[in-house]
Design a protein around this motif. Sequence first.
Motif, PDB file in Angstrom:
ATOM      1  N   ALA A 109       0.830  -1.210   0.000  1.00 10.25           N
ATOM      2  CA  ALA A 109       0.000   0.000   0.000  1.00 10.25           C
ATOM      3  C   ALA A 109       0.860   1.254   0.000  1.00 10.25           C
ATOM      4  O   ALA A 109       0.598   2.191  -0.756  1.00 10.25           O
ATOM      5  CB  ALA A 109      -0.931  -0.001   1.209  1.00 10.25           C
ATOM      6  N   ARG A 110       1.880   1.260   0.821  1.00  9.20           N
ATOM      7  CA  ARG A 110       2.732   2.451   0.898  1.00  9.20           C
ATOM      8  C   ARG A 110       3.567   2.652  -0.361  1.00  9.20           C
ATOM      9  O   ARG A 110       3.814   3.779  -0.764  1.00  9.20           O
ATOM     10  CB  ARG A 110       3.618   2.367   2.134  1.00  9.20           C
ATOM     11  CG  ARG A 110       2.822   2.562   3.416  1.00  9.20           C
ATOM     12  CD  ARG A 110       3.720   2.569   4.643  1.00  9.20           C
ATOM     13  NE  ARG A 110       2.952   2.858   5.830  1.00  9.20           N
ATOM     14  CZ  ARG A 110       2.789   2.026   6.845  1.00  9.20           C
ATOM     15  NH1 ARG A 110       3.350   0.837   6.817  1.00  9.20           N
ATOM     16  NH2 ARG A 110       2.067   2.367   7.885  1.00  9.20           N
ATOM     17  N   ALA A 111       3.979   1.548  -0.976  1.00 12.92           N
ATOM     18  CA  ALA A 111       4.846   1.647  -2.160  1.00 12.92           C
ATOM     19  C   ALA A 111       4.054   1.828  -3.457  1.00 12.92           C
ATOM     20  O   ALA A 111       4.478   2.577  -4.334  1.00 12.92           O
ATOM     21  CB  ALA A 111       5.725   0.404  -2.274  1.00 12.92           C
ATOM     22  N   ARG A 112       2.921   1.137  -3.594  1.00 10.49           N
ATOM     23  CA  ARG A 112       2.210   1.120  -4.869  1.00 10.49           C
ATOM     24  C   ARG A 112       0.797   1.684  -4.795  1.00 10.49           C
ATOM     25  O   ARG A 112       0.219   2.011  -5.817  1.00 10.49           O
ATOM     26  CB  ARG A 112       2.127  -0.320  -5.390  1.00 10.49           C
ATOM     27  CG  ARG A 112       3.446  -1.023  -5.507  1.00 10.49           C
ATOM     28  CD  ARG A 112       4.079  -0.955  -6.824  1.00 10.49           C
ATOM     29  NE  ARG A 112       3.138  -1.347  -7.860  1.00 10.49           N
ATOM     30  CZ  ARG A 112       3.248  -0.977  -9.118  1.00 10.49           C
ATOM     31  NH1 ARG A 112       4.242  -0.246  -9.483  1.00 10.49           N
ATOM     32  NH2 ARG A 112       2.366  -1.353  -9.997  1.00 10.49           N
ATOM     33  N   GLY A 113       0.247   1.768  -3.589  1.00 13.65           N
ATOM     34  CA  GLY A 113      -1.113   2.282  -3.454  1.00 13.65           C
ATOM     35  C   GLY A 113      -1.147   3.790  -3.608  1.00 13.65           C
ATOM     36  O   GLY A 113      -0.146   4.474  -3.426  1.00 13.65           O
ATOM     37  N   ALA A 114      -2.305   4.294  -3.947  1.00  9.47           N
ATOM     38  CA  ALA A 114      -2.481   5.735  -4.101  1.00  9.47           C
ATOM     39  C   ALA A 114      -3.268   6.269  -2.906  1.00  9.47           C
ATOM     40  O   ALA A 114      -4.330   5.732  -2.586  1.00  9.47           O
ATOM     41  CB  ALA A 114      -3.243   6.024  -5.392  1.00  9.47           C
ATOM     42  N   PRO A 115      -2.746   7.299  -2.235  1.00  8.10           N
ATOM     43  CA  PRO A 115      -3.540   7.894  -1.152  1.00  8.10           C
ATOM     44  C   PRO A 115      -4.905   8.311  -1.701  1.00  8.10           C
ATOM     45  O   PRO A 115      -5.012   8.789  -2.827  1.00  8.10           O
ATOM     46  CB  PRO A 115      -2.723   9.121  -0.739  1.00  8.10           C
ATOM     47  CG  PRO A 115      -1.326   8.799  -1.181  1.00  8.10           C
ATOM     48  CD  PRO A 115      -1.475   7.986  -2.433  1.00  8.10           C
ATOM     49  N   THR A 116      -5.938   8.066  -0.937  1.00  9.21           N
ATOM     50  CA  THR A 116      -7.290   8.333  -1.425  1.00  9.21           C
ATOM     51  C   THR A 116      -8.084   9.139  -0.415  1.00  9.21           C
ATOM     52  O   THR A 116      -7.768   9.153   0.766  1.00  9.21           O
ATOM     53  CB  THR A 116      -8.003   7.005  -1.774  1.00  9.21           C
ATOM     54  OG1 THR A 116      -9.205   7.292  -2.455  1.00  9.21           O
ATOM     55  CG2 THR A 116      -8.285   6.175  -0.552  1.00  9.21           C
ATOM     56  N   SER A 117      -9.116   9.786  -0.902  1.00  9.14           N
ATOM     57  CA  SER A 117      -9.992  10.611  -0.075  1.00  9.14           C
ATOM     58  C   SER A 117     -10.937   9.721   0.729  1.00  9.14           C
ATOM     59  O   SER A 117     -11.311   8.640   0.298  1.00  9.14           O
ATOM     60  CB  SER A 117     -10.798  11.534  -0.981  1.00  9.14           C
ATOM     61  OG  SER A 117     -11.809  12.184  -0.237  1.00  9.14           O
ATOM     62  N   ILE A 118     -11.346  10.244   1.860  1.00  3.97           N
ATOM     63  CA  ILE A 118     -12.317   9.528   2.683  1.00  3.97           C
ATOM     64  C   ILE A 118     -13.562  10.394   2.864  1.00  3.97           C
ATOM     65  O   ILE A 118     -14.150  10.434   3.922  1.00  3.97           O
ATOM     66  CB  ILE A 118     -11.716   9.111   4.034  1.00  3.97           C
ATOM     67  CG1 ILE A 118     -11.178  10.313   4.788  1.00  3.97           C
ATOM     68  CG2 ILE A 118     -10.655   8.062   3.856  1.00  3.97           C
ATOM     69  CD1 ILE A 118     -10.802  10.014   6.223  1.00  3.97           C
ATOM     70  N   ALA A 119     -13.975  11.078   1.793  1.00  9.02           N
ATOM     71  CA  ALA A 119     -15.031  12.076   1.927  1.00  9.02           C
ATOM     72  C   ALA A 119     -16.310  11.787   1.145  1.00  9.02           C
ATOM     73  O   ALA A 119     -17.131  12.652   1.015  1.00  9.02           O
ATOM     74  CB  ALA A 119     -14.475  13.433   1.492  1.00  9.02           C
ATOM     75  N   ASP A 120     -16.504  10.576   0.626  1.00  6.77           N
ATOM     76  CA  ASP A 120     -17.734  10.332  -0.127  1.00  6.77           C
ATOM     77  C   ASP A 120     -18.713   9.457   0.656  1.00  6.77           C
ATOM     78  O   ASP A 120     -18.467   9.092   1.800  1.00  6.77           O
ATOM     79  CB  ASP A 120     -17.440   9.765  -1.515  1.00  6.77           C
ATOM     80  CG  ASP A 120     -16.803   8.381  -1.456  1.00  6.77           C
ATOM     81  OD1 ASP A 120     -16.825   7.739  -0.395  1.00  6.77           O
ATOM     82  OD2 ASP A 120     -16.297   7.941  -2.501  1.00  6.77           O
ATOM     83  N   ASP A 121     -19.837   9.114   0.029  1.00 12.21           N
ATOM     84  CA  ASP A 121     -20.883   8.361   0.712  1.00 12.21           C
ATOM     85  C   ASP A 121     -20.423   6.986   1.195  1.00 12.21           C
ATOM     86  O   ASP A 121     -20.808   6.542   2.278  1.00 12.21           O
ATOM     87  CB  ASP A 121     -22.109   8.197  -0.191  1.00 12.21           C
ATOM     88  CG  ASP A 121     -22.850   9.515  -0.383  1.00 12.21           C
ATOM     89  OD1 ASP A 121     -22.666  10.422   0.460  1.00 12.21           O
ATOM     90  OD2 ASP A 121     -23.601   9.629  -1.361  1.00 12.21           O
ATOM     91  N   ALA A 122     -19.617   6.295   0.385  1.00 16.18           N
ATOM     92  CA  ALA A 122     -19.133   4.972   0.799  1.00 16.18           C
ATOM     93  C   ALA A 122     -18.282   5.085   2.056  1.00 16.18           C
ATOM     94  O   ALA A 122     -18.383   4.267   2.966  1.00 16.18           O
ATOM     95  CB  ALA A 122     -18.347   4.311  -0.331  1.00 16.18           C
ATOM     96  N   TRP A 123     -17.451   6.110   2.112  1.00 17.11           N
ATOM     97  CA  TRP A 123     -16.625   6.309   3.306  1.00 17.11           C
ATOM     98  C   TRP A 123     -17.486   6.711   4.494  1.00 17.11           C
ATOM     99  O   TRP A 123     -17.207   6.337   5.632  1.00 17.11           O
ATOM    100  CB  TRP A 123     -15.535   7.342   3.054  1.00 17.11           C
ATOM    101  CG  TRP A 123     -14.446   6.803   2.196  1.00 17.11           C
ATOM    102  CD1 TRP A 123     -14.211   7.094   0.889  1.00 17.11           C
ATOM    103  CD2 TRP A 123     -13.446   5.855   2.573  1.00 17.11           C
ATOM    104  NE1 TRP A 123     -13.128   6.385   0.434  1.00 17.11           N
ATOM    105  CE2 TRP A 123     -12.636   5.621   1.439  1.00 17.11           C
ATOM    106  CE3 TRP A 123     -13.160   5.176   3.751  1.00 17.11           C
ATOM    107  CZ2 TRP A 123     -11.566   4.741   1.458  1.00 17.11           C
ATOM    108  CZ3 TRP A 123     -12.093   4.297   3.765  1.00 17.11           C
ATOM    109  CH2 TRP A 123     -11.311   4.087   2.633  1.00 17.11           C
TER     110      TRP A 123
END
Length: 94
Positions: free
Chosen positions: A42-56
């Motif tokens: 996750a740290r090497a290949r994942g993309a930081p993502t938002s936690i601001a939508d309905d699913a979150w």
Amino acid sequence: MQSDRTEIPYYLVLRTGCQPYGLNADCHVVRREASLLLRAFARARGAPTSIADDAWNAFSGSESILPIGRTQIRAYALIRGTESEHQLRLLAAL
């Protein structure tokens, strides 16, 4: 054989003072821990993502995370949409 997409961790959520969560594409918890390999991936290949939508919002509510608690969360998108079935199975096994 096609992977069961409900069991593949699409997101890894790192929360201060808690075990990391693995979430599927619908932001439902598929695991409440993460191996060192999955964290490193996750740290090497994942993309930081938002936690601001309905699913979150649904995830936060189901886990009793208050809005202020979101500031203590880092989330990584693990899936880019171009993975092969083999890659998805490997990711699910991490």
